[in-house]
Motif scaffolding. Structure first.
Motif: not given
Length: 681
Positions: A661-664, A16-17, A675-677
């Motif tokens: 993982m980036i969870a919002t 996503i990112f 998303g992921k980074i």
């Protein structure tokens, strides 16, 4: 090959990112200096010209025709250059600033700062009037005598306190001659002790004091064709950010007096494209007093249509960079600050506080002791004017003197301040009902009243509170109290949090010139001589305090602030020009979507130690950084629509290579975007 395969695998897993490496990193500074007006040209070496222009510096390569600009963000130690001189023997350029700070710059762009003269505390006049180069030395002509600097060692060798304002030096046959501003010449032998003032005698016989203009005469035609990127003027008295465009004007007021700057309106698009309008672009109907553009307002329906007020020849209308009309006291209800019989009446109207209402009417103040209607409305469609003489616009039968700083609140009301010692106050106007309310009570939370001399500026935060800046600090009008104009504006009390019950008032005693609210509901506060403050959304924390001593800020005198809420770039209009800081707050999204939420840089490449930024979030979103196995690495709320991560875990250690993982989630706990980074060490 294994490392390359790992990198490619990590990048391929990003879903996503998106990579946004072209975006300026948070915490970086940028200077937007003018290089328009050449003042000095010196040739350095065989192919380089150094040009002091608009008190800034750039170089031009005569071979490849490249231009390199210098400023205190990327190279120099200070700003506002007063003198430059090239020393061929040591191959260094001396750069002297108005502050008396000194840099030595070589052809590779390396700078050595000599700060000892700048930091020296003395009652004598330290102004540098001229520079004379002799061997490896530079002799500075100063307000008290001479300062000798060894440019090879980058140190002050000696100072000769002659108690004379020296403006020229010449050395001939081991004798030094120094001329003061009255034309009296002193001489001494270089081998004598020149620190001893008795070794200097007046003389009527001396060589000619000449200025070598060879470089200027030779290369001025070439320099005249050069157009380094930047604005035309370093004047930014008022700014606003609309439609992704920075609109600025250069003039303004201070202590009831105009700045007396040349008329200029300067517009910045796409971060580097400047349009500058000055006296050469307008044709006033009457007179020539083209000074102090005080405010600018942009047509909500057309970003290329705007109006500019002046303290001079009235109101100017522009369309597509061309002047359309000039309204003065001779062709409109605008009233001059002078008696109508005065020959200069049409040249001196005092307009400010410009804004468009929801019907595209243009409102402005006509501050003047002669004005019967201190507030005016103009309809560009019908070309009709209307004046307002409401009693709230008058004090003791005289109109309020400097009505300015108009903003719109969330209810469609316009707010303005009277920035004058004759009854400082705040005015609220409902443009639809044309109802006026005046606020003139200023107290602290202990009920103690303040007798303010000036109310300089006004802003509304995201909680709908109204803030004003005065010479005695910040004052707040709570959104729940605004219908009661008897309550007035209040100073906010901030606990010290030092184990005591003591508290202090927020920024009390600080002379505040401008306020802007960012996407995280934080207050950027500009001051007259104390730099810039960033105050937290809850008003309890001072996040930043930028000054010329701890940042690349161009001056501690801040005249205006504007924010690009889409990127977080905060612009500071200072006494010495325009600079910006990339903050960690942007406007929040009403809804988080996978197309608008992204992180940068992504992937995080080896050696990168800056902040990792996620944008496109909703206000006060909850953001978690997790390992691929679900272990929590970091967690925090967003500033408006932006979240930053330093790349470290909760113990402060830099995380290893991998996918994170980036969870919002929104502030109320509902699901957001995942998303992921990639991090590559």
């Amino acid at each position: 090959m294994k490392r390359l395969a790992l990198i490619l695998l990590l990048i391929a897993q990003l879903s996503i990112f998106n990579s946004q490496l072209s975006i300026a990193q948070i915490g970086t500074w940028r200077a937007y200096m003018s290089y328009y007006e050449p003042q000095q040209i010196v040739k350095a070496g065989a192919n380089t010209l150094f040009v002091r222009a608009s008190n800034s510096l750039y170089s031009y390569n005569l071979n490849d025709h490249s231009i390199t600009t210098f400023d205190n963000v990327n190279t120099l130690s200070d700003t506002y250059i007063s003198q430059i001189a090239w020393n061929q023997k040591v191959k260094r350029l001396m750069v002297v600033y108005e502050s008396t700070n000194i840099d030595l710059l070589d052809l590779d762009g390396d700078v050595t700062n000599i700060s000892s003269y700048y930091s020296k505390s003395m009652t004598k006049d330290k102004t540098v009037n001229n520079i004379y180069i002799y061997n490896e030395f530079a002799y500075l002509c100063t307000g008290f005598g001479i300062v000798k600097i060894n440019m090879d060692r980058a140190e002050i060798s000696e100072s000769y306190i002659l108690d004379q304002n020296i403006n020229a030096i010449v050395i001939d046959n081991k004798t030094i001659y120094a001329r003061n501003k009255q034309g009296v010449v002193y001489k001494a032998t270089l081998t004598d002790n020149l620190i001893d003032k008795t070794n200097w005698q007046t003389t009527t016989t001396y060589p000619e004091f000449t200025t070598d203009n060879t470089d200027w005469d030779t290369y001025q035609p070439v320099v005249a064709t050069l157009k380094p990127d930047g604005p035309k003027y370093n004047y930014f008295g008022f700014m606003s950010f609309d439609n992704g465009i920075l609109y600025t004007v250069g003039g303004g007021w201070k202590d009831g007096s105009e700045f007396l700057r040349p008329f200029c309106a300067q517009i910045l698009k796409d971060g580097n494209k400047w349009t500058s309008l000055d006296k050469n672009d307008i044709t006033p109907l009457t007179g020539t007093r083209l000074t102090d553009a005080t405010s600018i307002a942009v047509d909500p329906s057309n970003p290329n249509h705007y109006f500019v007020t002046t303290c001079g020849t009235g109101l100017y209308e522009f369309l597509n960079g061309k002047m359309v009309q000039n309204f003065t006291s001779t062709n409109s209800p605008i009233v001059s600050a002078l008696d109508e019989k005065d020959a200069n009446a049409a040249n001196y109207v005092r307009l400010d506080g410009l804004f468009f209402d929801h019907l595209n009417n243009v409102w402005m103040s006509n501050s003047s002791s002669k004005a019967k209607t201190p507030l005016l409305k103009y309809n560009p469609t019908s070309n009709e004017w209307e004046g307002y003489d409401n009693s709230e616009l008058f004090y003791q039968n005289s109109p309020l003197r400097i009505i300015r700083g108009a903003i719109f609140d969330n209810n469609g009301n316009a707010w303005m301040v009277n920035d004058h010692h004759n009854h400082p106050c705040v005015i609220r106007l409902n443009p639809e009902t044309e109802a006026f309310t005046r606020y003139e009570n200023f107290t602290n939370q202990d009920g103690i009243s303040y007798g303010l001399n000036y109310v300089h500026c006004i802003a509304q935060d995201l909680d709908k509170n109204i803030w004003i800046g005065s010479e005695q600090g910040l004052f707040l009008y709570d959104s729940q109290q605004q219908e009661n104009n008897t309550l007035g504006f209040t100073q906010v009390k901030v606990p010290r949090n030092d184990g005591t019950d003591y508290a202090d008032y927020l920024m009390t005693g600080v002379n505040i010139t401008c306020i802007a609210i960012d996407g995280g509901n934080r207050k950027w506060v500009g001051t007259d001589g104390n730099g810039v403050y960033l105050i937290s959304a809850d008003n309890m924390e001072q996040i930043h305090h930028f000054t010329i001593n701890n940042s690349p800020l161009l001056s501690d005198i801040i005249e205006s602030i504007a924010i690009n809420d889409n990127t977080g770039e905060v612009f500071f209009g200072t006494k010495n020009g325009l600079c910006s800081y990339m903050s960690d707050a942007t406007n929040s999204a009403t809804e988080m979507t996978k197309d608008d939420v992204y992180a940068y840089p992504n992937p995080v490449e080896p050696g990168y130690t800056g902040l990792i930024t996620v944008v496109g979030l909703s206000f006060d979103a909850d953001v978690k950084i997790l390992t691929s196995s679900g272990r929590l690495v970091a967690q925090r709320r967003s500033n408006g629509g932006t979240f930053t991560w330093d790349g470290c875990d909760q113990q402060g250690k830099r995380v290893a290579s991998g996918i994170y993982m980036i969870a919002t989630a929104t502030s109320n706990g509902s699901d957001g975007i995942v998303g992921k980074i990639a991090v590559i060490r």
